[in-house]
Design an enzyme around this catalytic site. Structure first.
Site, mmCIF file in Angstrom:
data_model
loop_
_atom_site.group_PDB
_atom_site.id
_atom_site.type_symbol
_atom_site.label_atom_id
_atom_site.label_comp_id
_atom_site.label_asym_id
_atom_site.label_seq_id
_atom_site.Cartn_x
_atom_site.Cartn_y
_atom_site.Cartn_z
ATOM 1 N N ASP A 142 -18.961 3.899 2.866
ATOM 2 C CA ASP A 142 -17.794 3.599 2.042
ATOM 3 C C ASP A 142 -18.269 3.139 0.655
ATOM 4 O O ASP A 142 -19.453 2.824 0.483
ATOM 5 C CB ASP A 142 -16.975 2.508 2.760
ATOM 6 N N HIS A 143 -17.331 3.075 -0.313
ATOM 7 C CA HIS A 143 -17.639 2.641 -1.695
ATOM 8 C C HIS A 143 -19.077 2.203 -1.940
ATOM 9 O O HIS A 143 -19.467 1.102 -1.522
ATOM 10 C CB HIS A 143 -16.789 1.421 -2.071
ATOM 11 N N GLU A 169 -14.538 8.748 -6.383
ATOM 12 C CA GLU A 169 -13.312 8.045 -6.810
ATOM 13 C C GLU A 169 -13.083 8.208 -8.307
ATOM 14 O O GLU A 169 -14.009 8.201 -9.104
ATOM 15 C CB GLU A 169 -13.444 6.549 -6.455
ATOM 16 N N HIS A 183 -7.022 -2.679 -2.091
ATOM 17 C CA HIS A 183 -7.766 -3.201 -0.945
ATOM 18 C C HIS A 183 -7.290 -4.610 -0.612
ATOM 19 O O HIS A 183 -7.014 -5.391 -1.505
ATOM 20 C CB HIS A 183 -9.263 -3.249 -1.272
ATOM 21 N N GLY A 184 -7.216 -4.935 0.669
ATOM 22 C CA GLY A 184 -6.838 -6.291 1.065
ATOM 23 C C GLY A 184 -5.493 -6.304 1.758
ATOM 24 O O GLY A 184 -5.066 -5.318 2.346
ATOM 25 N N THR A 238 -4.488 -0.674 4.940
ATOM 26 C CA THR A 238 -3.971 -1.764 5.769
ATOM 27 C C THR A 238 -2.642 -2.262 5.219
ATOM 28 O O THR A 238 -2.555 -2.616 4.045
ATOM 29 C CB THR A 238 -4.986 -2.933 5.808
ATOM 30 N N THR A 243 -9.377 -3.702 6.254
ATOM 31 C CA THR A 243 -8.909 -5.085 6.408
ATOM 32 C C THR A 243 -8.320 -5.323 7.795
ATOM 33 O O THR A 243 -8.599 -6.346 8.436
ATOM 34 C CB THR A 243 -7.871 -5.410 5.315
HETATM 35 ZN ZN LIG Z 1 -11.597 1.726 -0.595
#
Ligand SMILES: [Zn+2]
Length: 290
Positions: free
Chosen positions: A81-82, A133, A179-180, A210, A232
């Site tokens: 990921d990232h 991205e 994100h989060g 999420t 998350t």
């Molecule tokens: Zn991401």
């Protein structure tokens, strides 16, 4: 079986479902994610954050995934990921990841493109798939105003220019997710998503999965999202699955809360896979290259 992401996501986009991409933390969570996919006969993406890779080192993660997914009847991708660190990406390509995400989105367009191109070259040599991205997918905790958030969204013309000739397996344009844990219902730029998916022809990766409503997921999938990231939610399942068991039983037999944690993660992953429409697709024999 372990596979790369490109064909898996093209098949998903054509079939109008999305493959769940779940951020694992250790052996137990990896096992839970893959078992969930097996029970639903679905393709699945096991993702590691760069932080998790640095925590464990490369070889333990690769040995878990080979042990768990190597003989699995469902196609499994091991995806990074990232990642902003090209050395870490290279190590993942060299040690057994089947897919990587380069995230140079905080850099100016040309620099992002140049770095992404470099990763594509490394990945091609290692027969690994690539996600990149454009725009900036922010964190909920960044607390940006709507105007600030809009400024981070991916521009469709730039998206087309970016994707040209890169042959990405997945493209992650910023479309308003974060994100989060969302504080309210996020405002997604569906029009941009649709235009970018249509004009680039690349399966879109939805980050910040999420807490989005079922309706939002379904709309995103209809418009071209073929990979949906869930991180998350899994962190919560990982901690709460263990802690809730302990609070309820107060025993010092660690294998029991670990079993509870495994069940919690497996259950939540199954619900997501089902919601994204991936169930049964591995059995149709079109989940990935073999
Ligand atoms: Zn991401």
């Amino acid at each position: 079986m372990l596979t790369t992401m490109k064909e898996m996501l093209q098949t998903a986009q054509e079939g109008c479902y999305a493959v769940g991409a779940f951020n694992i933390l250790d052996y137990n969570s990896t096992l839970a994610v893959v078992r969930a996919a097996e029970e639903l006969q679905a393709p699945v993406i096991v993702q590691t954050s760069a932080k998790t890779v640095r925590f464990w080192g490369h070889s333990p993660i690769v040995s878990w995934i080979k042990e768990i997914a190597g003989a699995s009847p469902v196609p499994v991708v091991l995806h990074l990921d990232h990642c902003k660190d090209i050395e870490l990406i290279k190590q993942c390509i060299d040690t057994g990841w089947t897919s990587v995400m380069v995230d140079a989105s905080s850099k100016p367009f040309e620099e992002n493109l140049a770095l992404t191109r470099k990763v594509v070259e490394l990945a091609d040599a290692g027969e690994v798939s690539v996600e990149a991205e454009l725009g900036e997918i922010v964190g909920v905790e960044d607390d940006k105003s709507v105007a600030e958030q809009d400024a981070h969204l991916a521009d469709p013309d730039k998206a087309v220019a970016f994707c040209q000739d890169l042959h990405l397996a997945a493209f992650a344009p910023a479309i308003g997710t974060a994100h989060g844990v969302y504080k309210g219902e996020p405002k997604l730029a569906f029009d941009r998503l649709e235009e970018i998916a249509n004009r680039t022809g690349i399966p879109i990766a939805l980050h910040g999965g999420t807490g989005l409503s079922d309706e939002i997921f379904h709309r995103c999938i209809e418009l071209g999202c073929a990979k949906i990231n869930i991180s998350t939610q899994l962190k919560y399942a990982f901690i709460d699955g263990f802690v809730d068991y302990h609070l309820a039983h107060r025993e010092y037999e660690p294998l029991k809360p670990l079993a509870a944690q495994f069940e919690r993660i497996k259950q939540e992953v199954k619900e997501r896979i089902d919601l994204f429409g991936g169930a049964g697709w591995a059995a149709r024999g079109s989940g990935g290259s073999q």
